[in-house]
Design a protein around this motif. Structure first.
Motif, PDB file in Angstrom:
ATOM      1  N   PRO A  35       0.835  -1.210   0.000  1.00 51.23           N
ATOM      2  CA  PRO A  35       0.000   0.000   0.000  1.00 51.23           C
ATOM      3  C   PRO A  35       0.867   1.256   0.000  1.00 51.23           C
ATOM      4  N   TRP A  36       0.469   2.203  -0.803  1.00 51.46           N
ATOM      5  CA  TRP A  36       1.144   3.506  -0.831  1.00 51.46           C
ATOM      6  C   TRP A  36       0.294   4.533  -0.100  1.00 51.46           C
ATOM      7  N   ALA A  37      -1.002   4.546  -0.419  1.00 48.05           N
ATOM      8  CA  ALA A  37      -1.867   5.599   0.129  1.00 48.05           C
ATOM      9  C   ALA A  37      -3.268   5.063   0.369  1.00 48.05           C
ATOM     10  N   LEU A  38      -3.908   5.617   1.399  1.00 48.30           N
ATOM     11  CA  LEU A  38      -5.341   5.448   1.634  1.00 48.30           C
ATOM     12  C   LEU A  38      -5.969   6.803   1.321  1.00 48.30           C
ATOM     13  N   VAL A  39      -6.737   6.852   0.261  1.00 49.95           N
ATOM     14  CA  VAL A  39      -7.188   8.134  -0.294  1.00 49.95           C
ATOM     15  C   VAL A  39      -8.681   8.326  -0.032  1.00 49.95           C
ATOM     16  N   PHE A  40      -9.015   9.389   0.676  1.00 52.93           N
ATOM     17  CA  PHE A  40     -10.415   9.782   0.861  1.00 52.93           C
ATOM     18  C   PHE A  40     -10.760  10.726  -0.288  1.00 52.93           C
ATOM     19  N   GLU A  41     -11.628  10.261  -1.182  1.00 46.40           N
ATOM     20  CA  GLU A  41     -11.834  10.970  -2.446  1.00 46.40           C
ATOM     21  C   GLU A  41     -12.920  12.034  -2.397  1.00 46.40           C
ATOM     22  N   THR A  42     -13.821  11.967  -1.402  1.00 43.78           N
ATOM     23  CA  THR A  42     -14.902  12.958  -1.314  1.00 43.78           C
ATOM     24  C   THR A  42     -14.983  13.494   0.103  1.00 43.78           C
ATOM     25  N   SER A  43     -15.715  14.601   0.240  1.00 41.88           N
ATOM     26  CA  SER A  43     -15.854  15.216   1.557  1.00 41.88           C
ATOM     27  C   SER A  43     -16.725  14.389   2.493  1.00 41.88           C
ATOM     28  N   ASP A  44     -17.473  13.409   1.960  1.00 46.95           N
ATOM     29  CA  ASP A  44     -18.218  12.476   2.802  1.00 46.95           C
ATOM     30  C   ASP A  44     -17.249  11.394   3.257  1.00 46.95           C
ATOM     31  N   ILE A  45     -16.551  11.687   4.331  1.00 44.65           N
ATOM     32  CA  ILE A  45     -15.458  10.825   4.783  1.00 44.65           C
ATOM     33  C   ILE A  45     -15.942   9.414   5.102  1.00 44.65           C
ATOM     34  N   PHE A  46     -17.178   9.304   5.566  1.00 48.91           N
ATOM     35  CA  PHE A  46     -17.667   7.990   5.983  1.00 48.91           C
ATOM     36  C   PHE A  46     -18.021   7.078   4.813  1.00 48.91           C
ATOM     37  N   LYS A  47     -17.879   7.574   3.598  1.00 46.24           N
ATOM     38  CA  LYS A  47     -17.973   6.683   2.444  1.00 46.24           C
ATOM     39  C   LYS A  47     -16.749   5.787   2.342  1.00 46.24           C
ATOM     40  N   GLY A  48     -15.717   6.103   3.104  1.00 42.43           N
ATOM     41  CA  GLY A  48     -14.530   5.271   3.122  1.00 42.43           C
ATOM     42  C   GLY A  48     -13.427   5.778   2.217  1.00 42.43           C
ATOM     43  N   PRO A 263      -6.341  13.180   2.925  1.00 43.69           N
ATOM     44  CA  PRO A 263      -7.688  13.690   3.196  1.00 43.69           C
ATOM     45  C   PRO A 263      -8.409  14.086   1.917  1.00 43.69           C
ATOM     46  N   PRO A 264      -9.714  14.351   1.992  1.00 40.57           N
ATOM     47  CA  PRO A 264     -10.462  14.768   0.788  1.00 40.57           C
ATOM     48  C   PRO A 264      -9.837  15.996   0.153  1.00 40.57           C
ATOM     49  N   PRO A 265      -9.768  16.034  -1.181  1.00 43.52           N
ATOM     50  CA  PRO A 265      -9.078  17.139  -1.852  1.00 43.52           C
ATOM     51  C   PRO A 265      -9.903  18.407  -1.976  1.00 43.52           C
ATOM     52  N   ASP A 266     -11.233  18.309  -1.718  1.00 44.71           N
ATOM     53  CA  ASP A 266     -12.090  19.462  -1.983  1.00 44.71           C
ATOM     54  C   ASP A 266     -12.335  20.334  -0.763  1.00 44.71           C
ATOM     55  N   ARG A 267     -11.712  20.000   0.385  1.00 44.95           N
ATOM     56  CA  ARG A 267     -11.865  20.803   1.583  1.00 44.95           C
ATOM     57  C   ARG A 267     -10.534  20.852   2.325  1.00 44.95           C
TER      58      ARG A 267
END
Length: 809
Positions: A35-48, A263-267
């Motif tokens: 694993p390189w990264a665990l990426v949170f792709e949206t501001s809804d963090i609980f989507k995983g 973390p999410p990129p949009d916030r």
């Protein structure tokens, strides 16, 4: 020369003599699933999160290198190519692809002014510019400033993975490429135009070589090698990739045994969002070992309800870029190690030792480096009064103010502008250990919706790299960062201070700006504060969607806080945030109609828990019970109402009828049996409302008088630490004393009582008599019909050990 010869010397890697492209190529062959990264792709963090491994990065780098080769050509003399995009892993992909293609990458901050962009592009002789699709408008704006600039749009990460993934050739040896320029970062521009700073392959080799610094007995080295975890532990970095620290963080999983959490990129990251990420990782059994964040995130984190508890599970927190508030550092140092980095973009952080927790605010330099403090002229330090090896940052000798979010601010220019006003005799900006530069202003506050929108629009002016094209445009997509958010929030509060009470002022926070990220939505939120009698005009369909996401987030946090294994993201679940004191529960008419049409059972388990309030203060809760009855009667399905009451609804029984007579498990009409406090009385009144509804209207009703629900004995979940028994155990431990007597208590473990609601319903269906709208559920009858209750043993030492573990004893 073969990759393996470049990469190793026998069986040992040649640390300090490795090139990033070679490391990536070698690891992608030897350990592609790493694993390189665990990426949170949206501001809804609980989507995983999305797990990105080394093979993914390698394929994306190769595809991007071929794409750059075709779009921009290959460079033979280290031309500059600029990149601007949202804060995601593509920064590192473009960086590595640029090295392969012979370019040096200029990472441009989205926070620069037009003059800053022009200065950087001119100083680096940059004629080629890459931007992500999200910031294409920004890229076009910069191209308008520099007409001869070649602008191309970068593919998405998924598009990279579907491109040409054949190895792009990079065959240089370390000796040949050590001094090749590969990356350009730049200063903040706090003392003038932003200054480009070029880094070479040799700079990355230094980071790779830090692991070889000698160890001091009994101490840990404080440098990037701290991220060389056993078992590939995770760390969270909230620094944007265009920041030198952010770029280093992105590359650490390649150089050391770690996984970066993105973390999410949009916030912009906040203490709240970091805490949510920590909860999600915990639910997925991922071990978060460290935080790499600006001080402001730590200051926000400790204010969150379980922020300190979650932080106590980390090996360390690391901050850089500015000072940490002493009160926050004192609290954090009680639960984890605190590391503060100091240095420059050119040199990187100066190696040191992780400070002893009592000395968290001091630097202790790496003895191996023999640092001479006399050489430091830009920043002022003070010596520890007793330990000559410890130094503390005391203040800068120039005019620059360093804010706690890592931003730098030169107040002289602004002071000159402000004090030029004819009604002012002087001006002073300050900001040390704060998040924004502080000044005082008083604006005229608006009184209608149009005026509110205009006020928000004007307050936003100057805080965005580019102006929004509509009032509905997302401000964070336009480049609003955490510092600008705080400045904007403070400006809003200052202008509305004369129109709001204290509580209203407290409601205007950066968190609300994040939750209302457009001029339109924020204006409606503020309008609701300014005009509480009218309410917010933002009662549109998408409001229910936002409230659903908020409810889901709260449920996820609740599950995580008790280590529950339930999945709040189950597609079968629908979340509605309701207000039982309002008509239609505060829902839109069509949503409420759907609710009535689809509901078979209503389990009412929401009540204000406060034993000091009188019954009058529980009127909204009691009225909510009546509204639930009304909704059941209005529904064609006539849903069954299950009301979770309390033993306090009959808590005064012994005083009225004597302790020798057991409380009947049936409806009671005598109000005097309720415990003499508002909570118990409100539960009793609600029982009576439901009893009358069953008798007169045929409403199906079940009343559950619940006392103590013990914690689970198996699986996920835990017994709430704030309840009376855990509190009693904790107090006994602190005092070294235990009570000499306790009343008899029947405890039912959580999984026996609620396994979950569907199991309860099956049990009740079996116990109810045909046609009986309000059957009596007695304990004796329950034991006779329930195998779980019949076989329930007495509390054992094993049970207590399980619960003590849940309480962290």
């Amino acid at each position: 020369m073969a990759d393996s010869e470049v990469f190793t010397n026998g069986d040992r890697p040649l640390y300090g003599q490795r090139l990033l492209p070679h490391i990536l190529r070698e690891v992608s062959k030897s350990d592609p699933q790493k694993p390189w990264a665990l990426v949170f792709e949206t501001s809804d963090i609980f989507k995983g999160f999305r797990t990105v491994n080394v093979r993914d990065i390698s394929n994306a780098v190769n595809a991007t290198a071929w794409w750059m080769h075709n779009q921009l050509g290959r460079s033979d003399h280290f031309e500059t190519v600029a990149y601007i995009g949202i804060s995601d892993i593509r920064y590192e992909i473009v960086h590595l692809a640029s090295i392969n293609c012979g370019y040096k990458l200029l990472c441009i901050s989205v926070r620069n002014s037009d003059s800053g962009y022009l200065s950087l592009l001119e100083a680096t002789k940059c004629t080629k510019f890459v931007c992500s699709s999200e910031l294409l408008a920004k890229g076009k704006h910069i191209k308008d400033l520099v007409p001869n600039l070649q602008l191309v749009q970068l593919p998405s990460f998924d598009e990279m993975l579907s491109g040409n993934i054949a190895d792009y050739p990079y065959d240089k040896t370390f000796a040949e490429a050590e001094n090749d320029p590969v990356l350009i970062c730049h200063t903040s521009g706090s003392t003038g135009a932003p200054k480009p700073i070029t880094l070479t392959n040799g700079n990355w080799a230094v980071i790779d070589n830090l692991r070889k610094i000698p160890k001091t007995p009994g101490r840990k080295n404080q440098d990037w090698s701290l991220f060389n975890y056993e078992n590939r532990g995770c760390f969270l970095s909230s620094f944007p990739p265009f920041h030198a620290t952010g770029m280093i963080a992105m590359a650490l999983p390649l150089l050391y045994n770690s996984v970066i959490v993105v973390p999410p990129p949009d916030r912009p990251a906040t203490g709240e969002s970091c805490l949510e990420i920590m909860h999600v990782l915990e639910r997925h059994h991922r071990t978060l070992r460290g935080l790499l964040v600006p001080p402001t995130v730590l200051e926000q984190l400790v204010q969150e309800p379980d922020g300190l508890q979650q932080t106590s599970k980390l090996d360390f927190v690391m901050f850089t870029g500015g000072p940490l508030a002493p009160s926050v550092g004192d609290r954090l140092s009680k639960v984890t190690d605190i590391c503060q980095l100091i240095g420059s973009t050119e040199t990187g952080p100066l190696p040191g030792l992780v400070p002893e927790r009592k000395n968290w605010s001091y630097f202790e330099w790496q003895p191996f480096y023999k640092i001479d403090m006399e050489a430091w002229a830009d920043d002022a330090f003070e010596l520890h009064p007793e330990n000559p090896r410890l130094w503390r940052f005391h203040g800068r000798t120039d005019d620059v103010v360093v804010l706690s979010n890592g931003e730098k601010f030169n107040p002289v220019t602004m002071e000159a502008i402000v004090q030029g006003h004819p009604l002012l005799t002087g001006a002073l900006y300050y900001g040390q250990v704060t998040e924004t530069p502080q000044n005082v202003s008083n604006l005229e506050a608006p009184e209608d919706l149009e005026a509110v929108e205009e006020y928000v629009r004007s307050s936003l002016s100057g805080h965005l790299p580019q102006e929004p094209t509509s009032d509905g445009e997302d401000l964070f997509t336009l480049g609003l960062d955490s510092l600008q958010t705080l400045e904007f929030t403070n400006k809003l509060k200052a202008g509305l201070s004369s129109h709001l009470e204290v509580q209203g002022m407290k409601d205007i926070t950066a968190k609300q700006v994040y939750a209302n990220p457009s001029i339109r939505s924020l204006s409606r939120f503020l309008y609701g504060l300014l005009n509480p009698e009218c309410g917010s005009p933002d009662m549109m369909a998408n409001d229910d969607t936002k409230r659903e996401a908020h409810a889901k987030a709260r449920q996820n946090i609740a599950f995580t806080s008790v280590n529950a294994k339930h999945d709040a993201n189950d597609a079968r679940l629908v979340y509605l945030q309701v207000d039982l004191s309002q008509e239609r529960f505060g829902l839109q008419p069509e949503v409420f109609s759907d609710l009535l049409a689809d509901t078979d059972v209503i389990i009412h388990n929401a009540w204000k828990v406060d034993f000091n309030h009188t019954i009058e203060s529980f009127e909204p809760q009691i009225a909510g019970v009546r509204r639930i009855v009304n909704s059941s009667q209005d529904s064609c399905r006539n849903p069954h109402i299950m009301f979770v009451s309390s033993v306090s609804s009959v808590g005064n029984w012994a005083a009225v009828y004597g302790a020798h007579k057991a409380v009947p498990e049936s409806p009671l009409e005598d109000y005097s049996v309720a415990q003499s406090q508002g909570y118990g009385e409100s539960k009793h009144v609600s029982e009576r409302i439901l009893q009358i509804a069953a008798e007169r209207c045929g409403t199906q009703v079940t009343i559950l008088r619940v006392g103590q629900i013990a914690g689970p004995l198996h699986g996920g979940g835990s017994w709430n630490k704030s309840e009376w028994l855990p509190s009693l155990v904790r107090t006994s431990k602190e005092l070294g004393l235990i009570p000499d007597s306790l009343p008899d208590v029947d405890w039912v473990p959580d999984e026996v009582k609620a396994k979950p609601a569907v199991k309860i319903l099956d049990f009740f269906d079996g116990i109810a008599q045909a046609g009986d709208r309000q059957p009596v559920y007695e304990t004796a009858k329950g034991v006779a019909l329930s195998k779980s209750m019949a076989e329930l043993p007495s509390v054992s030492g094993e049970w207590m050990r399980t619960w003590l573990k849940q309480w962290d004893f």
